[in-house]
Scaffold this motif. Sequence first.
Motif, PDB file in Angstrom:
ATOM      1  N   MET A   1      -6.341  14.414  16.479  1.00 51.65           N
ATOM      2  CA  MET A   1      -6.038  13.478  15.445  1.00 51.65           C
ATOM      3  C   MET A   1      -6.998  13.765  14.178  1.00 51.65           C
ATOM      4  N   ASN A   2      -8.062  14.234  14.490  1.00 53.36           N
ATOM      5  CA  ASN A   2      -8.875  14.623  13.374  1.00 53.36           C
ATOM      6  C   ASN A   2      -8.322  15.793  12.606  1.00 53.36           C
ATOM      7  N   TRP A   3      -7.813  16.714  13.167  1.00 52.52           N
ATOM      8  CA  TRP A   3      -7.275  18.125  12.502  1.00 52.52           C
ATOM      9  C   TRP A   3      -6.159  17.459  11.732  1.00 52.52           C
ATOM     10  N   LEU A   4      -5.100  16.675  12.337  1.00 49.33           N
ATOM     11  CA  LEU A   4      -4.173  16.266  11.637  1.00 49.33           C
ATOM     12  C   LEU A   4      -4.384  15.448  10.258  1.00 49.33           C
ATOM     13  N   HIS A   5      -5.692  14.719  10.386  1.00 47.08           N
ATOM     14  CA  HIS A   5      -5.813  13.984   9.060  1.00 47.08           C
ATOM     15  C   HIS A   5      -6.852  14.677   8.176  1.00 47.08           C
ATOM     16  N   ASP A   6      -7.554  15.894   8.781  1.00 52.61           N
ATOM     17  CA  ASP A   6      -8.722  16.659   7.768  1.00 52.61           C
ATOM     18  C   ASP A   6      -7.754  17.120   6.471  1.00 52.61           C
ATOM     19  N   ARG A   7      -6.598  17.853   6.921  1.00 53.78           N
ATOM     20  CA  ARG A   7      -6.201  18.300   5.591  1.00 53.78           C
ATOM     21  C   ARG A   7      -5.487  17.386   4.486  1.00 53.78           C
ATOM     22  N   TYR A   8      -5.193  16.169   4.717  1.00 51.21           N
ATOM     23  CA  TYR A   8      -4.978  15.234   3.884  1.00 51.21           C
ATOM     24  C   TYR A   8      -6.296  14.735   3.246  1.00 51.21           C
ATOM     25  N   ARG A   9      -7.330  14.458   4.247  1.00 50.39           N
ATOM     26  CA  ARG A   9      -8.716  14.053   3.563  1.00 50.39           C
ATOM     27  C   ARG A   9      -9.197  15.064   2.305  1.00 50.39           C
ATOM     28  N   SER A 233      -2.287  17.462  22.792  1.00 49.82           N
ATOM     29  CA  SER A 233      -2.613  18.561  21.628  1.00 49.82           C
ATOM     30  C   SER A 233      -1.601  18.837  20.707  1.00 49.82           C
ATOM     31  N   ASP A 234      -0.329  18.384  21.284  1.00 49.03           N
ATOM     32  CA  ASP A 234       1.004  18.555  20.703  1.00 49.03           C
ATOM     33  C   ASP A 234       1.401  17.591  19.772  1.00 49.03           C
ATOM     34  N   LEU A 235       1.108  16.570  19.925  1.00 45.99           N
ATOM     35  CA  LEU A 235       1.612  15.366  19.261  1.00 45.99           C
ATOM     36  C   LEU A 235       1.328  15.388  17.630  1.00 45.99           C
ATOM     37  N   GLY A 236       2.185  14.997  16.821  1.00 47.41           N
ATOM     38  CA  GLY A 236       2.191  15.026  15.574  1.00 47.41           C
ATOM     39  C   GLY A 236       3.600  15.653  14.959  1.00 47.41           C
ATOM     40  N   PRO A 237       3.636  15.974  13.726  1.00 46.56           N
ATOM     41  CA  PRO A 237       4.745  16.618  12.927  1.00 46.56           C
ATOM     42  C   PRO A 237       5.112  17.889  13.800  1.00 46.56           C
ATOM     43  N   LYS A 243      -0.479  23.769  17.041  1.00 48.24           N
ATOM     44  CA  LYS A 243      -1.546  24.151  16.015  1.00 48.24           C
ATOM     45  C   LYS A 243      -2.842  23.081  16.317  1.00 48.24           C
ATOM     46  N   GLY A 244      -4.059  23.502  15.878  1.00 42.69           N
ATOM     47  CA  GLY A 244      -4.957  22.777  16.024  1.00 42.69           C
ATOM     48  C   GLY A 244      -5.715  22.534  17.214  1.00 42.69           C
ATOM     49  N   ARG A 245      -5.468  23.458  18.367  1.00 43.52           N
ATOM     50  CA  ARG A 245      -6.181  22.971  19.604  1.00 43.52           C
ATOM     51  C   ARG A 245      -7.377  23.295  19.699  1.00 43.52           C
ATOM     52  N   GLU A 246      -7.887  24.379  19.051  1.00 44.59           N
ATOM     53  CA  GLU A 246      -9.295  24.868  19.358  1.00 44.59           C
ATOM     54  C   GLU A 246     -10.086  23.964  18.367  1.00 44.59           C
ATOM     55  N   MET A 248      -9.474  20.665  17.931  1.00 43.84           N
ATOM     56  CA  MET A 248      -9.550  19.578  18.866  1.00 43.84           C
ATOM     57  C   MET A 248     -10.580  19.780  19.905  1.00 43.84           C
ATOM     58  N   ASP A 249     -10.506  20.922  20.874  1.00 42.48           N
ATOM     59  CA  ASP A 249     -11.424  21.162  21.724  1.00 42.48           C
ATOM     60  C   ASP A 249     -12.926  20.921  21.334  1.00 42.48           C
ATOM     61  N   ALA A 250     -13.065  21.782  20.021  1.00 43.26           N
ATOM     62  CA  ALA A 250     -14.598  21.545  19.488  1.00 43.26           C
ATOM     63  C   ALA A 250     -14.751  20.216  19.154  1.00 43.26           C
ATOM     64  N   ALA A 251     -13.844  19.324  18.514  1.00 42.10           N
ATOM     65  CA  ALA A 251     -14.029  17.904  18.380  1.00 42.10           C
ATOM     66  C   ALA A 251     -14.542  17.110  19.659  1.00 42.10           C
TER      67      ALA A 251
END
Length: 286
Positions: A1-9, A233-237, A243-246, A248-251
């Motif tokens: 969720m953080n990764w999905l929002h970060d690009r827009y933030r 990890s696959d939820l979203g557009p 994408k963004g799994r690494e 997400m794991d770090a978060a």
Amino acid sequence: MNWLHDRYRKAGRINDDDMLHTLGLFALELMRWTRNLEWRDLGDLERGAMAVYWKNMGEGMSISWQNGLEWLRELEAWSQSYELDNMIPSPSNKTLALATVDVGLMNVPKMLKPMGLQFAAALLDRRLRRAMMFEEPPQWVQKTLRLAIGLRKLILRNLFLPRPEFMRVQWFTPAADDFTGKYHFMQYIGHPWYIKPTLSRRWNFNSWLLWLTGGFVPSEKRREYRPEGYAISDLGPVALEGKGREEMDAAKNTIRRIQGCPFHQSQKTVKERESCIVVGCVNYVV
């Protein structure tokens, strides 16, 4: 969720106020709907527990606000001010609102959908209706809705026993599938997203009632509804799937390192954390 929002933030398309208001809706709207529509209101300890949960969620998403155990009350006052400044009528609001209501009314006969839209609008407060560009529902619709809600509260409060565990509605599988490692939905409204097409899911009264009213029965042939289930990890557009799994794991690792009582991070044992959280919730509501 953080990764999905970060690009827009980072692009400035979502600011911290937008994030905080959306976070607050998950807690504040649930409390408001429970207070207005359910047979009993939430207790003080329940509200305190929700405040702790969503405050922790916000911290995990790097959403900033003023600290303090009065967070939920402060957030409610702040959200009202935010809505006065930002909740304004817009055609894009109406488009999104109509699409959302259309999903909810999917199983309503076509000739009754205009009336269903009026009842849906009556559930919203006046400011939100105005922002969504919905017409004011007739008085008879609002009074009928209030009467129906009042009768439901009365019946549930006085005539229904507590629901036993085996009769409770489950929306998600409690654990991942042993073979696919994915989760499944267990209920759906019109489209069987992430529903495993088992015999009991395909051949039950609800599934075929939905089919008769325009919905779909779970099926392996309808791959667009992902009968194999979902991985978090696959939820979203769709374009960002996988994408963004690494990130997400770090978060997750970061959150795990700081996980504990939100009121006293030095608590180490499970018992110490649980005790601290209970004390924090009680302090919140006192």
